[in-house]
Design an enzyme around this catalytic site. Structure first.
Site, short mmCIF file in Angstrom:
data_model
loop_
_atom_site.label_atom_id
_atom_site.label_comp_id
_atom_site.label_asym_id
_atom_site.label_seq_id
_atom_site.Cartn_x
_atom_site.Cartn_y
_atom_site.Cartn_z
N GLY A 130 -78.74 -22.99 -65.00
CA GLY A 130 -78.04 -21.83 -64.42
C GLY A 130 -78.08 -21.87 -62.91
N GLU A 247 -80.21 -35.11 -61.71
CA GLU A 247 -78.88 -35.01 -62.34
C GLU A 247 -78.02 -36.20 -61.91
OE1 GLU A 247 -76.54 -31.55 -61.09
OE2 GLU A 247 -75.86 -31.36 -63.16
N GLU A 375 -66.27 -34.75 -53.17
CA GLU A 375 -66.31 -34.49 -51.72
C GLU A 375 -67.75 -34.26 -51.26
OE1 GLU A 375 -64.22 -32.90 -53.84
OE2 GLU A 375 -62.33 -33.83 -53.25
C1 LIG Z 1 -67.47 -29.63 -66.93
C2 LIG Z 1 -68.36 -28.87 -65.98
C3 LIG Z 1 -69.64 -28.55 -66.34
C4 LIG Z 1 -70.46 -27.82 -65.46
N1 LIG Z 1 -71.73 -27.48 -65.88
C5 LIG Z 1 -72.51 -26.75 -65.05
C6 LIG Z 1 -73.81 -26.33 -65.48
O1 LIG Z 1 -74.25 -26.63 -66.59
N2 LIG Z 1 -74.56 -25.55 -64.65
C7 LIG Z 1 -74.11 -25.21 -63.41
O2 LIG Z 1 -74.85 -24.53 -62.69
N3 LIG Z 1 -72.88 -25.57 -62.96
C8 LIG Z 1 -72.07 -26.33 -63.76
N4 LIG Z 1 -70.81 -26.70 -63.33
C9 LIG Z 1 -70.33 -26.20 -62.06
C10 LIG Z 1 -70.23 -27.26 -60.96
O3 LIG Z 1 -71.51 -27.64 -60.51
C11 LIG Z 1 -69.39 -26.65 -59.83
O4 LIG Z 1 -68.09 -26.44 -60.34
C12 LIG Z 1 -69.32 -27.55 -58.63
O5 LIG Z 1 -70.56 -27.64 -57.99
C13 LIG Z 1 -68.27 -27.07 -57.60
O6 LIG Z 1 -68.43 -25.73 -57.30
P1 LIG Z 1 -67.18 -24.72 -57.37
O7 LIG Z 1 -66.52 -24.90 -58.69
O8 LIG Z 1 -67.66 -23.36 -57.00
O9 LIG Z 1 -66.16 -25.26 -56.27
P2 LIG Z 1 -66.22 -24.99 -54.69
O10 LIG Z 1 -67.62 -25.20 -54.21
O11 LIG Z 1 -65.59 -23.68 -54.41
O12 LIG Z 1 -65.33 -26.17 -54.16
C14 LIG Z 1 -63.89 -26.11 -54.16
C15 LIG Z 1 -63.37 -27.38 -53.49
O13 LIG Z 1 -63.84 -27.42 -52.12
C16 LIG Z 1 -64.52 -28.64 -51.86
N5 LIG Z 1 -65.65 -28.39 -50.95
C17 LIG Z 1 -66.55 -27.38 -51.02
N6 LIG Z 1 -67.44 -27.48 -50.02
C18 LIG Z 1 -67.12 -28.59 -49.32
C19 LIG Z 1 -67.68 -29.25 -48.18
N7 LIG Z 1 -68.78 -28.78 -47.56
N8 LIG Z 1 -67.09 -30.39 -47.74
C20 LIG Z 1 -65.97 -30.89 -48.35
N9 LIG Z 1 -65.40 -30.30 -49.43
C21 LIG Z 1 -65.97 -29.18 -49.91
C22 LIG Z 1 -65.04 -29.09 -53.23
O14 LIG Z 1 -65.25 -30.50 -53.25
C23 LIG Z 1 -63.90 -28.66 -54.15
O15 LIG Z 1 -62.88 -29.63 -54.15
C24 LIG Z 1 -69.98 -27.43 -64.20
C25 LIG Z 1 -68.66 -27.78 -63.82
C26 LIG Z 1 -67.86 -28.48 -64.70
C27 LIG Z 1 -66.46 -28.83 -64.27
#
Ligand SMILES: Cc1cc2nc3c(=O)[nH]c(=O)nc-3n(C[C@H](O)[C@H](O)[C@H](O)COP(=O)(O)OP(=O)(O)OC[C@H]3O[C@@H](n4cnc5c(N)ncnc54)[C@H](O)[C@@H]3O)c2cc1C
Length: 394
Positions: A130, A247, A375
């Site tokens: 989480g 991870e 990224e």
């Molecule tokens: C199939 C799947 C399983 C998952 N399982 C889990 C889980 O079990 N537990 C859990 O906690 N999370 C889980 N996640 C969540 C995952 O870790 C997040 O989706 C991921 O870290 C991206 O965060 P966000 O979706 O909020 O995107 P954001 O952080 O909002 O990013 C949006 C876009 O902006 C880009 N971006 C953001 N910051 C920067 C930066 N500093 N420099 C350049 N580009 C940037 C990102 O690369 C992305 O393209 C899962 C996701 C998926 C798709």
């Protein structure tokens, strides 16, 4: 680095090959594509993990005192390869085995290790992670789920999102904010939370595949004993980094098996299917794409072995795990895309091979997001592996 197996390692390979040949169960009939949601399929996968554990093959690089086999990391890599060869089902408690167990080993108390590790290995208790929230994904330290101390407990309120396996999990490694005044990285605590506690509710999210493998999880006045802090209060960032490093470093081993199976199945397909009256295997473009994917998979394996060889000398995974994360996620996407192109319109049908090709193509879209986006991984490689500055000076 010497990649040849020693005579002892060859003996080990023969031993695990023989065990797998004798014990891999027939594939689960009727699991459909929504495996985690299917109670019978869950029971099948749990029974398989228990069998693997009872025979001493789960978490084989973990110390014997924690229920592992005390095997070397090279032996672990050998085992993964044999696993792929035997077409054995994946272990259901993948997050417990790959990231949460190793974090408990790294920063947990002796009581926590004794209490949680054996049941992670046996699959009796399934775990989820989480970390992500609606407003804190890449910037996970910006999380807002709160925990307030009340005697021997913390009271947790807030929401997580994208929590894989939460709907079948017994426990969650949860990041919460415990100091609201401190800079964001310094007010976080990691808690081991019983998912059956009062006030925890799980709402599955529909994915592009039609599965609901991840979820929203809501915490409403959930009481968590202070004894379930993993690491130190307000030093949860240190715990989170241990989890994230594991991870990136460990998930790739299972992915090698997946990509290898996709490629083997694709080779079989092009050898049996025809296009324009000729076997697809004779199509030069299909041949080149498959050969390229094979080359890249071998490169991935060699790099994994190099990482394992390094890890066996210093057990803390470093930022170079991000190199492997970028490589496997993008390779998996390319391989599934190539399979769709090679199979043609046929590949898009859900009734071809139980929808395995279309499912694989759609599922791999998430690979470059989960476990940290490409990224973010490239930023880590630039800054922490290559020592480049954070960005353009303004
Ligand atoms: C199939 C799947 C399983 C998952 N399982 C889990 C889980 O079990 N537990 C859990 O906690 N999370 C889980 N996640 C969540 C995952 O870790 C997040 O989706 C991921 O870290 C991206 O965060 P966000 O979706 O909020 O995107 P954001 O952080 O909002 O990013 C949006 C876009 O902006 C880009 N971006 C953001 N910051 C920067 C930066 N500093 N420099 C350049 N580009 C940037 C990102 O690369 C992305 O393209 C899962 C996701 C998926 C798709």
């Amino acid at each position: 680095m010497d990649l040849r197996l020693t005579p002892e390692e060859e003996k080990f390979r023969d031993e695990c090959r023989a065990w797998l040949e004798a014990n891999v169960p027939p594939p689960f009939e009727g699991a459909g594509l929504n495996e985690e949601e299917n109670a019978e399929s869950l029971a099948y996968l749990k029974a398989w993990q228990k069998k693997v554990y009872d025979a001493g093959w789960a978490g084989i690089s973990w110390k014997k005192e924690y229920g592992g086999r005390g095997a070397t990391l090279i032996e672990q890599a050998i085992f993964q390869e044999e696993w792929a060869r035997a077409n054995a089902p994946m272990l259901i408690n993948v997050l417990g085995l790959s990231l949460i167990g190793p974090t408990i080993i790294a920063v947990g108390t002796e009581e926590q290790k004794k209490r949680f590790l054996p049941k992670i290995l046996s699959g009796e208790e399934i775990w989820c992670q989480g970390f992500s929230e609606p407003n804190a994904g890449s910037d996970v330290a910006g999380l807002g789920t709160k925990a307030v101390r009340d005697g021997d407990h913390f009271i947790v309120n807030g929401q997580k999102i994208w929590t894989s396996l939460a709907h079948v999990s017994d426990w969650c490694l949860l990041l919460v904010r415990t100091d609201f005044e401190a800079p964001k990285h310094k007010g976080i605590t990691a808690l081991l939370v019983d998912m059956h506690s009062e006030g925890v509710s799980v709402r599955p999210l529909k994915q592009i595949t039609g599965d609901s493998g991840f979820n929203e999880v809501f915490f409403s006045n959930v009481r968590v004993p202070v004894a379930n802090v993993l690491g130190e209060v307000n030093k949860g960032w240190h715990t989170a980094i241990a989890t994230l490093m594991n991870e990136r470093a460990n998930l790739g081993a299972g992915i090698y098996i997946q990509i290898k199976r996709t490629l083997d199945a694709l080779v079989e397909k092009v050898n049996t299917l025809q296009r324009n009256g000729k076997p697809i295997a004779q199509d030069p473009i299909a041949r080149q794409k498959i050969a390229q994917a094979y080359l890249e998979l071998e490169i991935f394996k060699l790099n994994s072995n190099r990482a394992i060889s390094k890890l066996s000398k210093s057990p803390i995974p470093g930022p170079e795990g991000s190199i492997q994360k970028i490589f496997w996620s993008e390779l998996n996407q390319r391989t599934q895309r190539d399979a769709m192109e090679i199979l043609g319109a046929h590949g898009q049908l859900w009734d071809l091979d139980d929808g395995k090709w279309v499912y694989g193509y759609l599922r791999t879209r998430g690979n470059t997001i989960e476990a940290g986006t490409s990224e973010i991984q490239r930023n880590i490689v630039a800054e922490r592996v290559l020592g480049l500055p954070k960005g353009y000076a303004r």
